[in-house]
Scaffold this active site. Structure first.
Site, PDB file in Angstrom:
ATOM      1  N   ASP A   1     -29.732  14.477  39.714  1.00  0.00           N
ATOM      2  CA  ASP A   1     -29.394  13.665  38.782  1.00  0.00           C
ATOM      3  C   ASP A   1     -30.215  12.179  39.048  1.00  0.00           C
ATOM      4  O   ASP A   1     -30.857  11.443  38.542  1.00  0.00           O
ATOM      5  CB  ASP A   1     -28.490  13.291  38.022  1.00  0.00           C
ATOM      6  CG  ASP A   1     -27.975  14.582  37.007  1.00  0.00           C
ATOM      7  OD1 ASP A   1     -28.858  15.579  37.013  1.00  0.00           O
ATOM      8  OD2 ASP A   1     -26.924  14.796  36.481  1.00  0.00           O
TER       9      ASP A   1
ATOM     10  N   ASP B   1     -26.726  29.316  35.998  1.00  0.00           N
ATOM     11  CA  ASP B   1     -27.209  28.918  37.377  1.00  0.00           C
ATOM     12  C   ASP B   1     -28.426  27.946  37.021  1.00  0.00           C
ATOM     13  O   ASP B   1     -29.108  28.168  36.240  1.00  0.00           O
ATOM     14  CB  ASP B   1     -27.766  30.041  38.209  1.00  0.00           C
ATOM     15  CG  ASP B   1     -27.722  29.939  39.794  1.00  0.00           C
ATOM     16  OD1 ASP B   1     -27.161  28.770  40.056  1.00  0.00           O
ATOM     17  OD2 ASP B   1     -28.596  30.577  40.635  1.00  0.00           O
TER      18      ASP B   1
END
Length: 195
Positions: A151, A68
C-alpha cells in the site's frame, strides 16, 4: 447468514467487516474452529483462493469464502503476482517485499501495476469465483502509514495518494478487495431474495 472468512489476516478482516451488511454474520477461522495454517501453494490466485475455501469447508462444513490477492506489475510480467506475500521470502516481511520490488523496478520506465483479488465462495456446497481489480502505478518511495503490504508504494489511477495515505473508508470505496467483495455481496443478496 453465517459466513466464514478464511483468513487470519486481521487487516483483511477489518477491511471486510467495515463493508459487510448486518444480514451477514462474518465468522473468523477461530470462530469456525480452524486453527491451523492453510497452505497457499497453488500457481494462481484463483487456485489459492479456492484451495483455502475448500480446506476450511471440509473442516467445519459452514459456508465459507477465501481470497487471494496479488500485486501484478506489467513490466515485471505480472510479478510478484501470486507470490506477493512471499516475494522476498517465507517470512512474509512487507518492508523486504517492497525493497525487492523497488530493486526490480529501478531500471524500468513503466511502473504500471494492478492489485487483483480473487474471492472463492462455497455456498450450499456450490463453488463460485469473484474478481476485483484496481489499476495504478508503483511510486519510487514509500508514502503513508495506513494500509498494509504494498500500500505505501501503490497509487491507484485517478488519485494522488497511495493506499497507505488513504483512510480505510477511502480505500474501501475503490480497492480491489472491496470491488471483489462487493460482487460477492451482490450475489449473496440476490440469492437471499430468491429464497
Amino acid at each position: 447468514m453465517k459466513l466464514v472468512f478464511a483468513t487470519n489476516n486481521q487487516h483483511k478482516i477489518k477491511e471486510i467487516s467495515d463493508i459487510t451488511p448486518s444480514s451477514v454474520k462474518l465468522l473468523s477461522l477461530t470462530d469456525a474452529g480452524v486453527n491451523e495454517d492453510i497452505p497457499e501453494d497453488e500457481p494462481t490466485l484463483e487456485g489459492n483462493a479456492m484451495f483455502k475455501a475448500r480446506y476450511v469447508h471440509s473442516r467445519c462444513g459452514l459456508n465459507v469464502f477465501a481470497d487471494d490477492t496479488g500485486l501484478e506489475v506489467y513490466s515485471l510480467r505480472g510479478a510478484p503476482g501470486v507470490h506477493s506475500a512471499r516475494y522476498a521470502g517465507e517470512s512474509k516481511n512487507p518492508s523486504a517485499n517492497i525493497d525487492k520490488l523497488m530493486s526490480a523496478l529501478k531500471d524500468k520506465a513503466d511502473r504500471r501495476a494492478r492489485f487483483r483479488t480473487v474471492i472463492a465462495l462455497i455456498l450450499d456446497n456450490k463453488e463460485y469465483l469473484f474478481e476485483g481489480i484496481v489499476e495504478g502505478e508503483i511510486i519510487p518511495e514509500r508514502r503513508g502509514h495506513d494500509g498494509f503490504g504494498y500500500d505505501p508504494v501503490f497509487v491507484p489511477d485517478g488519485f494522488s495518494q497511495t493506499f497507505a495515505e488513504m483512510s480505510l473508508d477511502e480505500k474501501n470505496r475503490i480497492s480491489h478487495r472491496a470491488n471483489a467483495f462487493s460482487k460477492l455481496l451482490t450475489f449473496l443478496s440476490e440469492i437471499t431474495e430468491k429464497q
